[in-house]
Design a protein around this motif. Structure first.
Motif, PDB file in Angstrom:
ATOM      1  N   LYS A 185       0.848  -1.186   0.000  1.00  0.00           N
ATOM      2  CA  LYS A 185       0.000   0.000   0.000  1.00  0.00           C
ATOM      3  C   LYS A 185       0.891   1.246   0.000  1.00  0.00           C
ATOM      4  N   PRO A 186       0.333   2.388  -0.360  1.00  0.00           N
ATOM      5  CA  PRO A 186       1.124   3.624  -0.368  1.00  0.00           C
ATOM      6  C   PRO A 186       1.764   3.881   1.002  1.00  0.00           C
ATOM      7  N   GLY A 187       3.021   4.349   0.948  1.00  0.00           N
ATOM      8  CA  GLY A 187       3.715   4.726   2.171  1.00  0.00           C
ATOM      9  C   GLY A 187       4.533   3.632   2.823  1.00  0.00           C
ATOM     10  N   VAL A 188       4.382   2.393   2.394  1.00  0.00           N
ATOM     11  CA  VAL A 188       5.140   1.304   3.015  1.00  0.00           C
ATOM     12  C   VAL A 188       6.534   1.191   2.390  1.00  0.00           C
ATOM     13  N   TYR A 189       6.585   1.190   1.078  1.00  0.00           N
ATOM     14  CA  TYR A 189       7.844   1.024   0.365  1.00  0.00           C
ATOM     15  C   TYR A 189       8.231   2.321  -0.336  1.00  0.00           C
ATOM     16  N   PHE A 190       7.292   2.885  -1.069  1.00  0.00           N
ATOM     17  CA  PHE A 190       7.414   4.193  -1.708  1.00  0.00           C
ATOM     18  C   PHE A 190       6.228   5.035  -1.254  1.00  0.00           C
ATOM     19  N   LYS A 191       6.220   6.312  -1.644  1.00  0.00           N
ATOM     20  CA  LYS A 191       5.065   7.168  -1.363  1.00  0.00           C
ATOM     21  C   LYS A 191       3.809   6.581  -2.016  1.00  0.00           C
ATOM     22  N   ASN A 192       3.964   6.079  -3.239  1.00  0.00           N
ATOM     23  CA  ASN A 192       2.859   5.429  -3.958  1.00  0.00           C
ATOM     24  C   ASN A 192       2.770   3.962  -3.565  1.00  0.00           C
ATOM     25  N   ALA A 193       1.702   3.315  -3.979  1.00  0.00           N
ATOM     26  CA  ALA A 193       1.638   1.859  -3.888  1.00  0.00           C
ATOM     27  C   ALA A 193       2.786   1.309  -4.723  1.00  0.00           C
ATOM     28  N   SER A 194       3.179   0.074  -4.458  1.00  0.00           N
ATOM     29  CA  SER A 194       4.304  -0.464  -5.224  1.00  0.00           C
ATOM     30  C   SER A 194       4.173  -1.961  -5.459  1.00  0.00           C
ATOM     31  N   ILE A 195       4.902  -2.385  -6.474  1.00  0.00           N
ATOM     32  CA  ILE A 195       4.994  -3.794  -6.858  1.00  0.00           C
ATOM     33  C   ILE A 195       6.469  -4.166  -6.786  1.00  0.00           C
ATOM     34  N   GLY A 196       6.754  -5.308  -6.178  1.00  0.00           N
ATOM     35  CA  GLY A 196       8.135  -5.761  -6.090  1.00  0.00           C
ATOM     36  C   GLY A 196       8.243  -7.261  -6.215  1.00  0.00           C
ATOM     37  N   ARG A 197       9.503  -7.711  -6.286  1.00  0.00           N
ATOM     38  CA  ARG A 197       9.822  -9.139  -6.396  1.00  0.00           C
ATOM     39  C   ARG A 197       9.055  -9.788  -7.555  1.00  0.00           C
ATOM     40  N   VAL A 198       9.009  -9.094  -8.678  1.00  0.00           N
ATOM     41  CA  VAL A 198       8.296  -9.602  -9.860  1.00  0.00           C
ATOM     42  C   VAL A 198       9.107 -10.766 -10.434  1.00  0.00           C
ATOM     43  N   VAL A 199       8.487 -11.923 -10.488  1.00  0.00           N
ATOM     44  CA  VAL A 199       9.221 -13.104 -10.935  1.00  0.00           C
ATOM     45  C   VAL A 199       8.302 -14.106 -11.632  1.00  0.00           C
TER      46      VAL A 199
END
Length: 146
Positions: A64-78
Motif C-alpha cells: 500500500k502507499p507509504g510502506v515502500y514508496f510514497k505510492n503503492a508499489s509492486i516488487g519481487r516480480v518473478v
C-alpha cells in the motif's frame, strides 16, 4: 492462469516455501546475485501469485502507499524461467495492478525495475523517473504509473 492474492498470515507453509524457492531460483541463482531476499517486508505485503497446474510459477508482492514508496508499489516480480515464453509476466503485472486498485483503492504505482525490463514495464504504462541506480549490484530504474 489463476491468480491468488493473500496476506502473509494467510499463506500456508507450502505456499510460502514455494514462493521463496521461486524468488531464490531467479534472483539469487539465475541472476547470480547474493542478497538478502528474506527482508521482513513480506509481512507488510499482499502476495500475488499465479498457479499453473497447481504450481506457483509467477509472483509479486504489492504494498500500500507509504510502506515502500510514497505510492503503492509492486516488487519481487518473478516468473519461472521455463514459463516466460508464454507471456505470463504480462498477466502477472496486470493482476498486480488490478490488486492494487482493488485492495488499496489507488492508481499511482511506483516500481524499482531492473533496467533491462524498461520496455516490458512501458507496455503497462510505467514511465522512467530519474536516473539509473544500482540495487544489489544490478542496474535499476524507478518507474511510475499514474
Amino acid at each position: 492462469m489463476d491468480f491468488i492474492i493473500k496476506t502473509f498470515s494467510e499463506l500456508n507453509t507450502t505456499e510460502l516455501y514455494n514462493i521463496l524457492q521461486l524468488r531464490s531460483e531467479v534472483f539469487v541463482v539465475e541472476q547470480d546475485c547474493a542478497y538478502q531476499d528474506v527482508d521482513f517486508k513480506d509481512q507488510k505485503a499482499l502476495h500475488v501469485f499465479g498457479l499453473k497446474e497447481d504450481k506457483i510459477i509467477a509472483y509479486t508482492r504489492i504494498f500500500k502507499p507509504g510502506v515502500y514508496f510514497k505510492n503503492a508499489s509492486i516488487g519481487r516480480v518473478v516468473v519461472a524461467a521455463n514459463e516466460r515464453k508464454y507471456g505470463f509476466g504480462h498477466d502477472l503485472i496486470k493482476a498486480s495492478i488490478k490488486a492494487i486498485k482493488t485492495h488499496f483503492k489507488v492508481d499511482e504505482i511506483t516500481i524499482s525495475a531492473q533496467k533491462y525490463l524498461k520496455k516490458f514495464y512501458e507496455i503497462h504504462q510505467f514511465i522512467q523517473v530519474g536516473e539509473e541506480y544500482l540495487e544489489d549490484g544490478i542496474p535499476h530504474i524507478r518507474m511510475d504509473r499514474e
